[in-house]
Design a protein around this motif. Structure first.
Motif, PDB file in Angstrom:
ATOM      1  N   PHE A 143       0.856  -1.174   0.000  1.00 20.71           N
ATOM      2  CA  PHE A 143       0.000   0.000   0.000  1.00 20.71           C
ATOM      3  C   PHE A 143       0.896   1.229   0.000  1.00 20.71           C
ATOM      4  O   PHE A 143       1.860   1.291   0.770  1.00 20.71           O
ATOM      5  CB  PHE A 143      -0.884   0.006   1.253  1.00 20.71           C
ATOM      6  N   HIS A 144       0.592   2.183  -0.869  1.00 22.40           N
ATOM      7  CA  HIS A 144       1.351   3.429  -0.947  1.00 22.40           C
ATOM      8  C   HIS A 144       0.364   4.591  -1.062  1.00 22.40           C
ATOM      9  O   HIS A 144      -0.579   4.519  -1.853  1.00 22.40           O
ATOM     10  CB  HIS A 144       2.286   3.451  -2.160  1.00 22.40           C
ATOM     11  N   GLU A 145       0.609   5.640  -0.290  1.00 22.58           N
ATOM     12  CA  GLU A 145      -0.214   6.845  -0.364  1.00 22.58           C
ATOM     13  C   GLU A 145       0.714   8.059  -0.348  1.00 22.58           C
ATOM     14  O   GLU A 145       1.645   8.119   0.451  1.00 22.58           O
ATOM     15  CB  GLU A 145      -1.179   6.913   0.809  1.00 22.58           C
ATOM     16  N   HIS A 146       0.453   9.010  -1.221  1.00 23.95           N
ATOM     17  CA  HIS A 146       1.287  10.209  -1.303  1.00 23.95           C
ATOM     18  C   HIS A 146       0.382  11.430  -1.466  1.00 23.95           C
ATOM     19  O   HIS A 146      -0.541  11.416  -2.278  1.00 23.95           O
ATOM     20  CB  HIS A 146       2.249  10.125  -2.480  1.00 23.95           C
ATOM     21  N   SER A 147       0.649  12.464  -0.675  1.00 26.23           N
ATOM     22  CA  SER A 147      -0.071  13.732  -0.776  1.00 26.23           C
ATOM     23  C   SER A 147       0.947  14.866  -0.795  1.00 26.23           C
ATOM     24  O   SER A 147       1.953  14.803  -0.088  1.00 26.23           O
ATOM     25  CB  SER A 147      -0.993  13.937   0.431  1.00 26.23           C
TER      26      SER A 147
ATOM     27  N   SER B  41      10.629  18.209   9.134  1.00 26.83           N
ATOM     28  CA  SER B  41      10.320  16.900   8.571  1.00 26.83           C
ATOM     29  C   SER B  41      10.174  15.891   9.701  1.00 26.83           C
ATOM     30  O   SER B  41      10.641  16.109  10.820  1.00 26.83           O
ATOM     31  CB  SER B  41      11.402  16.436   7.588  1.00 26.83           C
ATOM     32  N   SER B  42       9.518  14.805   9.390  1.00 22.16           N
ATOM     33  CA  SER B  42       9.280  13.756  10.372  1.00 22.16           C
ATOM     34  C   SER B  42       9.280  12.417   9.639  1.00 22.16           C
ATOM     35  O   SER B  42       8.813  12.325   8.505  1.00 22.16           O
ATOM     36  CB  SER B  42       7.918  13.989  11.036  1.00 22.16           C
TER      37      SER B  42
ATOM     38  N   GLN C 196       3.531  14.391   2.176  1.00 21.51           N
ATOM     39  CA  GLN C 196       3.429  13.250   3.085  1.00 21.51           C
ATOM     40  C   GLN C 196       3.387  11.972   2.255  1.00 21.51           C
ATOM     41  O   GLN C 196       2.723  11.907   1.219  1.00 21.51           O
ATOM     42  CB  GLN C 196       2.184  13.351   3.949  1.00 21.51           C
ATOM     43  N   HIS C 197       4.100  10.971   2.725  1.00 24.49           N
ATOM     44  CA  HIS C 197       4.135   9.675   2.048  1.00 24.49           C
ATOM     45  C   HIS C 197       4.002   8.574   3.093  1.00 24.49           C
ATOM     46  O   HIS C 197       4.655   8.612   4.133  1.00 24.49           O
ATOM     47  CB  HIS C 197       5.458   9.493   1.289  1.00 24.49           C
TER      48      HIS C 197
END
Length: 123
Positions: free
Chosen positions: A58-62, A101-102, A73-74
């Motif tokens: 699963f990959h999500e990027h905004s 960054s975090s 955010q990734h």
């Protein structure tokens, strides 16, 4: 007449349900992307999920940019058929007041190693 009407209604409802259920059962990937742009800035969001030979991911990027700054955010997660798994999340931002960054990540080995608690408890 009433029986015929019931049969027609049941058939009309059953066909979309069967087609939808077949699509859900056979889906082994999913992807979605949205992009917006306007006078105040631009933003994008994408999601991708896959399964293949016992593994899944699963990959999500905004990301967004505007007059006050930028942000991104990734997130990603995966699991293999041997029990190994990984998770990672990263975010970053920058603006007039500074930048930051975090990052968070974790993983497990799907091998035959026991975890600390499992070894102590004899599980």
């Amino acid at each position: 007449m009433r029986t015929i009407r019931r049969t027609m209604v049941a058939s009309a409802l059953a066909l979309p349900l069967m087609i939808g259920a077949a699509g859900i059962a056979s889906a082994d990937s999913f992807g979605s992307t949205q992009v917006q742009a306007g006078p105040d800035g631009v933003a994008s969001h994408s999601v991708q999920a896959d399964t293949h030979r016992g593994s899944s991911s699963f990959h999500e990027h905004s990301s967004a940019a505007g007059p006050d700054g930028v942000a991104s955010q990734h997130k990603s997660a995966s699991a293999d058929r041997d029990g190994g798994s990984k998770y990672q999340e990263h975010s970053g931002w920058a603006g007039q007041d500074g930048a930051g960054s975090s990052e968070t990540h974790s993983s497990t080995d799907g091998g035959h190693d026991q975890g600390v608690l499992s070894g102590v408890l004899g599980l």
